[in-house]
Design a protein around this motif. Structure first.
Motif, PDB file in Angstrom:
ATOM      1  N   UNK A 175      -1.455  25.804 -10.830  1.00  0.00           N
ATOM      2  CA  UNK A 175      -1.026  24.960 -12.332  1.00  0.00           C
ATOM      3  C   UNK A 175      -0.142  25.347 -13.153  1.00  0.00           C
ATOM      4  N   UNK A 176       0.831  26.513 -12.420  1.00  0.00           N
ATOM      5  CA  UNK A 176       1.885  27.522 -12.737  1.00  0.00           C
ATOM      6  C   UNK A 176       2.553  26.379 -11.985  1.00  0.00           C
ATOM      7  N   UNK A 177       2.291  26.394 -10.642  1.00  0.00           N
ATOM      8  CA  UNK A 177       3.410  25.876  -9.445  1.00  0.00           C
ATOM      9  C   UNK A 177       3.445  24.302 -10.183  1.00  0.00           C
ATOM     10  N   UNK A 178       2.452  23.235  -9.749  1.00  0.00           N
ATOM     11  CA  UNK A 178       2.312  22.043 -10.408  1.00  0.00           C
ATOM     12  C   UNK A 178       3.045  21.434 -11.156  1.00  0.00           C
ATOM     13  N   UNK A 179       2.996  22.316 -13.130  1.00  0.00           N
ATOM     14  CA  UNK A 179       3.850  21.825 -13.864  1.00  0.00           C
ATOM     15  C   UNK A 179       4.726  22.657 -13.826  1.00  0.00           C
ATOM     16  N   UNK A 201       0.936  -1.204  -0.252  1.00  0.00           N
ATOM     17  CA  UNK A 201       0.387  -0.103  -0.059  1.00  0.00           C
ATOM     18  C   UNK A 201       0.874   0.999   0.222  1.00  0.00           C
ATOM     19  N   UNK A 202       0.331   2.275  -0.462  1.00  0.00           N
ATOM     20  CA  UNK A 202       1.103   3.406  -0.392  1.00  0.00           C
ATOM     21  C   UNK A 202       0.073   4.835  -0.049  1.00  0.00           C
ATOM     22  N   UNK A 203       0.629   5.892  -0.596  1.00  0.00           N
ATOM     23  CA  UNK A 203      -0.048   7.013  -0.512  1.00  0.00           C
ATOM     24  C   UNK A 203      -0.239   7.703  -2.809  1.00  0.00           C
ATOM     25  N   UNK A 204      -1.227   7.384  -2.885  1.00  0.00           N
ATOM     26  CA  UNK A 204      -1.321   6.722  -3.864  1.00  0.00           C
ATOM     27  C   UNK A 204      -1.679   8.332  -4.400  1.00  0.00           C
ATOM     28  N   UNK A 205      -2.503   9.797  -3.976  1.00  0.00           N
ATOM     29  CA  UNK A 205      -2.068  10.927  -4.461  1.00  0.00           C
ATOM     30  C   UNK A 205      -2.590  11.699  -3.011  1.00  0.00           C
ATOM     31  N   UNK A 206      -2.272  12.810  -3.339  1.00  0.00           N
ATOM     32  CA  UNK A 206      -3.006  13.771  -2.696  1.00  0.00           C
ATOM     33  C   UNK A 206      -3.347  14.798  -3.445  1.00  0.00           C
ATOM     34  N   UNK A 207      -4.688  15.305  -2.773  1.00  0.00           N
ATOM     35  CA  UNK A 207      -5.655  16.507  -3.428  1.00  0.00           C
ATOM     36  C   UNK A 207      -4.831  17.659  -2.337  1.00  0.00           C
ATOM     37  N   UNK A 208      -5.266  18.536  -2.840  1.00  0.00           N
ATOM     38  CA  UNK A 208      -5.278  19.984  -2.279  1.00  0.00           C
ATOM     39  C   UNK A 208      -6.417  20.819  -2.540  1.00  0.00           C
ATOM     40  N   UNK A 209      -6.582  21.741  -1.888  1.00  0.00           N
ATOM     41  CA  UNK A 209      -7.048  22.810  -1.629  1.00  0.00           C
ATOM     42  C   UNK A 209      -6.409  24.323  -1.690  1.00  0.00           C
ATOM     43  N   UNK A 210      -7.033  25.063  -3.040  1.00  0.00           N
ATOM     44  CA  UNK A 210      -5.957  26.657  -3.712  1.00  0.00           C
ATOM     45  C   UNK A 210      -6.610  27.532  -3.449  1.00  0.00           C
ATOM     46  N   UNK A 238     -11.640  22.035 -10.672  1.00  0.00           N
ATOM     47  CA  UNK A 238     -11.005  21.722 -10.121  1.00  0.00           C
ATOM     48  C   UNK A 238      -9.421  21.063 -11.269  1.00  0.00           C
ATOM     49  N   UNK A 239      -7.593  20.235 -10.802  1.00  0.00           N
ATOM     50  CA  UNK A 239      -7.868  20.420 -11.833  1.00  0.00           C
ATOM     51  C   UNK A 239      -6.709  19.084 -11.533  1.00  0.00           C
ATOM     52  N   UNK A 240      -6.555  17.845 -12.658  1.00  0.00           N
ATOM     53  CA  UNK A 240      -5.563  16.325 -11.339  1.00  0.00           C
ATOM     54  C   UNK A 240      -4.294  16.489 -12.284  1.00  0.00           C
ATOM     55  N   UNK A 241      -3.502  16.583 -12.099  1.00  0.00           N
ATOM     56  CA  UNK A 241      -1.924  16.018 -12.468  1.00  0.00           C
ATOM     57  C   UNK A 241      -1.121  14.986 -12.216  1.00  0.00           C
ATOM     58  N   UNK A 242      -0.270  14.430 -12.597  1.00  0.00           N
ATOM     59  CA  UNK A 242       0.017  13.600 -12.743  1.00  0.00           C
ATOM     60  C   UNK A 242       1.694  13.343 -13.146  1.00  0.00           C
ATOM     61  N   UNK A 243       2.798  12.060 -12.826  1.00  0.00           N
ATOM     62  CA  UNK A 243       4.366  12.054 -13.686  1.00  0.00           C
ATOM     63  C   UNK A 243       3.730  10.823 -14.167  1.00  0.00           C
ATOM     64  N   UNK A 282      -2.325   8.837 -13.052  1.00  0.00           N
ATOM     65  CA  UNK A 282      -4.275   9.600 -13.751  1.00  0.00           C
ATOM     66  C   UNK A 282      -3.742  11.067 -12.698  1.00  0.00           C
ATOM     67  N   UNK A 283      -2.901  10.992 -11.181  1.00  0.00           N
ATOM     68  CA  UNK A 283      -2.891  11.972 -10.894  1.00  0.00           C
ATOM     69  C   UNK A 283      -2.375  11.561  -9.374  1.00  0.00           C
ATOM     70  N   UNK A 284      -0.872  12.288  -9.185  1.00  0.00           N
ATOM     71  CA  UNK A 284      -0.586  11.839  -7.474  1.00  0.00           C
ATOM     72  C   UNK A 284      -0.740  13.531  -7.007  1.00  0.00           C
ATOM     73  N   UNK A 285      -0.972  14.687  -7.581  1.00  0.00           N
ATOM     74  CA  UNK A 285      -1.588  15.673  -7.018  1.00  0.00           C
ATOM     75  C   UNK A 285      -2.728  15.890  -8.115  1.00  0.00           C
ATOM     76  N   UNK A 286      -4.007  16.649  -7.088  1.00  0.00           N
ATOM     77  CA  UNK A 286      -4.420  17.547  -7.188  1.00  0.00           C
ATOM     78  C   UNK A 286      -5.388  18.585  -6.776  1.00  0.00           C
TER      79      UNK A 286
END
Length: 253
Positions: A177-181, A161-170, A195-200, A204-208
């Motif tokens: 978007x400028x920070x994540x990308x 098991x792992x931390x699959x993703x973290x979803x943030x309030x911004x 909302x927007x979702x981001x992955x490496x 599908x997403x490690x951060x949102x």
């Protein structure tokens, strides 16, 4: 490819012993050590959550930037179903349950109001892709079917098991978007209202980030409970510390 992944999440808490008990009892995380000021919990040999005690911290404001939820990724669908049957025995009230296409997810809050998601991923071969974009949606999850399709008893978060993703309030999607990308090298994989979702590396997403509760939020109060930092496993950038526009800390190891 970006050589980066979520290692663990640290929370500032007022009730260290009570919060540690919750994550052990409710989620089945194992103690990883600590002292009077901290508790680390995770799988047998991996920390997933670090709790940092601050009795003077003010309770989190759900309208501030910071944590929306920490998402614990389980390896199999049966693990999710076993946890679902375990939840009532611990008097856990779900706040949501959704089929997102790429995953199935259950939602709850810890005793200090930090959001939690527990989920499993469908195989990536079943995800619908269009270039870097990955289709996600929110449909009703059949809890009865999930529970009945999962024989066996919950034994805690499995070793893988792992931390699959973290979803943030911004406070603002464009600034996030400028920070994540730009700063973190993520790819924007999906957009939804507010909302927007981001992955490496094709995930599908490690951060949102979302503004559902926090639109136009100012930098968060560091003397408040909630998210203390997100620790990233990033060997090429070990030792770096970044902050998003609202003060959320990202430490790289």
């Amino acid at each position: 490819m970006t050589n980066m992944a979520i290692d663990h999440v640290a929370l500032t808490v007022r009730d260290l012993l009570g919060m540690a008990d919750f994550y052990e009892r409710a989620l089945g995380l194992k103690p990883q050590g600590g002292d009077d000021a901290t508790r680390r919990l995770g799988t047998a040999d991996r920390t997933l959550i670090e709790l940092r005690h601050d009795a003077a911290a003010r309770p989190r404001d759900p309208r501030q930037a910071g944590l929306f939820h920490t998402a614990f990724l389980l390896p199999e669908r049966a693990d999710l179903g076993r946890w679902l049957r375990h939840a009532p025995d611990q008097d856990i009230r779900l706040t949501g349950a959704s089929d997102h296409g790429v995953s199935e997810a259950l939602y709850l809050d810890d005793p200090e109001g930090n959001g939690i998601e527990i989920y499993w991923d469908r195989p990536p071969s079943e995800w619908t892709r269009d270039g870097d974009r990955i289709e996600m949606f929110t449909h009703r999850l059949d809890l009865t079917e999930l529970s009945q399709a999962s024989p066996g008893e919950w034994q805690g978060v499995p070793q893988d098991g792992s931390i699959g993703h973290v979803h943030l309030q911004v406070g603002d999607i464009d600034r996030a978007d400028a920070f994540f990308r730009g700063d973190l090298g993520l790819t924007r994989t999906f957009d939804g209202p507010g909302g927007a979702w981001y992955g490496w590396n094709g995930y599908h997403h490690q951060l949102a980030g979302n503004v559902w509760n926090s639109r136009d939020a100012r930098p968060r109060d560091p003397q408040m409970t909630g998210l203390a930092e997100i620790v990233l496993n990033a060997p090429d950038r070990a030792g770096q510390v970044l902050h998003d526009p609202w003060g959320t800390r990202f430490a790289m190891i």
